[in-house]
Motif scaffolding. Structure first.
Motif, PDB file in Angstrom:
ATOM      1  N   PHE A 148      23.417  75.853  45.230  1.00 22.91           N
ATOM      2  CA  PHE A 148      24.310  75.099  46.116  1.00 22.91           C
ATOM      3  C   PHE A 148      23.614  73.836  46.605  1.00 22.91           C
ATOM      4  N   THR A 149      24.407  72.851  47.025  1.00 22.18           N
ATOM      5  CA  THR A 149      23.881  71.551  47.428  1.00 22.18           C
ATOM      6  C   THR A 149      23.164  71.644  48.776  1.00 22.18           C
ATOM      7  N   PRO A 150      22.147  70.801  48.996  1.00 19.98           N
ATOM      8  CA  PRO A 150      21.410  70.829  50.265  1.00 19.98           C
ATOM      9  C   PRO A 150      22.252  70.409  51.471  1.00 19.98           C
ATOM     10  N   ALA A 151      23.308  69.664  51.218  1.00 21.75           N
ATOM     11  CA  ALA A 151      24.179  69.209  52.307  1.00 21.75           C
ATOM     12  C   ALA A 151      25.610  69.188  51.800  1.00 21.75           C
ATOM     13  N   GLY A 154      27.883  65.507  54.463  1.00 17.78           N
ATOM     14  CA  GLY A 154      26.935  64.893  55.376  1.00 17.78           C
ATOM     15  C   GLY A 154      26.214  65.838  56.313  1.00 17.78           C
ATOM     16  N   ILE A 155      26.493  67.119  56.232  1.00 19.86           N
ATOM     17  CA  ILE A 155      25.864  68.101  57.126  1.00 19.86           C
ATOM     18  C   ILE A 155      24.857  68.925  56.319  1.00 19.86           C
TER      19      ILE A 155
END
Length: 264
Positions: A148-151, A154-155
């Motif tokens: 999964f993406t780190p953010a 933007g969160i």
């Protein structure tokens, strides 16, 4: 038209009773689809595949001598981790990217992608699980790996890894315990996603027949290079070996899905 295999099966010791899966391992497309109208850069993003998962699963398969099934086509073509009746099976828009090659799409092409890519992948998963059950003489333990993406929007996401599941806790709690044992990572329990998705890979191949299972998500920035992959393979391999040695995880037991009855 050149041959394009929708899956790869990595051979392993089936009698050990462990099966690894990687639905979104690769970002490939058959040549006749071009780039689905997208720039090449789109296929380096998470919308096309699970970054870092192919090398991670290859290393885990080697370390554990376990069979693995890898999806060889981009999820932008058709998503193997969705049921055939899921409206997000072939995405028109993914994280802001409009996919011209998927909209409009004729019913004939929808069925073509099911027949050429989605169904053969799941047939390979079914066959590998069945062969493992026959060789081991017991219900396999199935572990699916994603990233999964780190953010998101933007969160920043605080989790280093996550365990997703529906309603069968057998492999989940010892897996979370194993991941948290070192005390150096934050582990999400059904975060950042909920693991109950009717018709997905875990539902179809594990919830319905009553096979113990779990879906592991690793944050992509942690496995974006060879050093990170090696670190996480070294972290996960002993935990998965420990789980695979638990007799309770090699029995068939059906649990009611949170999405409704597991009717297959």
């Amino acid at each position: 038209m050149r041959h394009f295999s929708p899956y790869e099966v990595i051979n392993g010791k089936r009698e050990s009773g462990l099966v690894l899966l990687a639905d979104h391992a690769m970002n490939r497309l058959p040549p006749e689809y071009g780039r689905l109208g997208l720039a090449d850069s789109a296929f380096e993003r998470h919308i096309a595949y699970d970054i870092g998962i192919e090398p991670l699963v290859r290393q885990l398969s080697a370390a554990l001598d376990a069979p693995a099934v890898l999806g060889c086509f981009s999820r932008l073509l058709i998503d193997p981790n969705r049921g055939e009746d899921d409206p997000t099976l072939i995405m028109k828009i993914s994280d802001g990217a409009v996919i011209p090659g998927n909209h409009p799409i004729a019913d004939e092409e929808w069925q073509n992608r099911l027949n050429r890519f989605h169904r053969p992948y799941h047939q390979a998963v079914s066959q590998t699980i069945a062969e493992t059950a026959a060789a081991s003489g017991k219900a396999p333990l199935v572990i699916s790996l994603h990233s999964f993406t780190p953010a998101w929007k933007g969160i920043a996401r605080p989790w280093h890894a996550a365990v997703l599941w529906d309603n069968d806790p057998r492999a989940v709690f010892p897996l979370i315990e194993g991941l948290e044992r070192a005390g150096d990572i934050v582990v999400g329990n059904n975060e950042p996603y909920d693991g109950a998705l009717r018709g997905d890979t875990m539902y179809r191949h594990c919830m319905v027949p009553g096979i113990a299972h779990a879906l592991i998500e690793v944050r992509q920035d942690l496995i974006s290079d060879a050093a990170g992959v090696a670190d996480w393979a070294g972290r996960l391999a002993p935990i998965l070996a420990e789980l695979n040695d638990m007799p309770a995880l090699h029995a068939y037991q059906r649990f009611p899905s949170r999405t409704g009855a597991c009717d297959g």
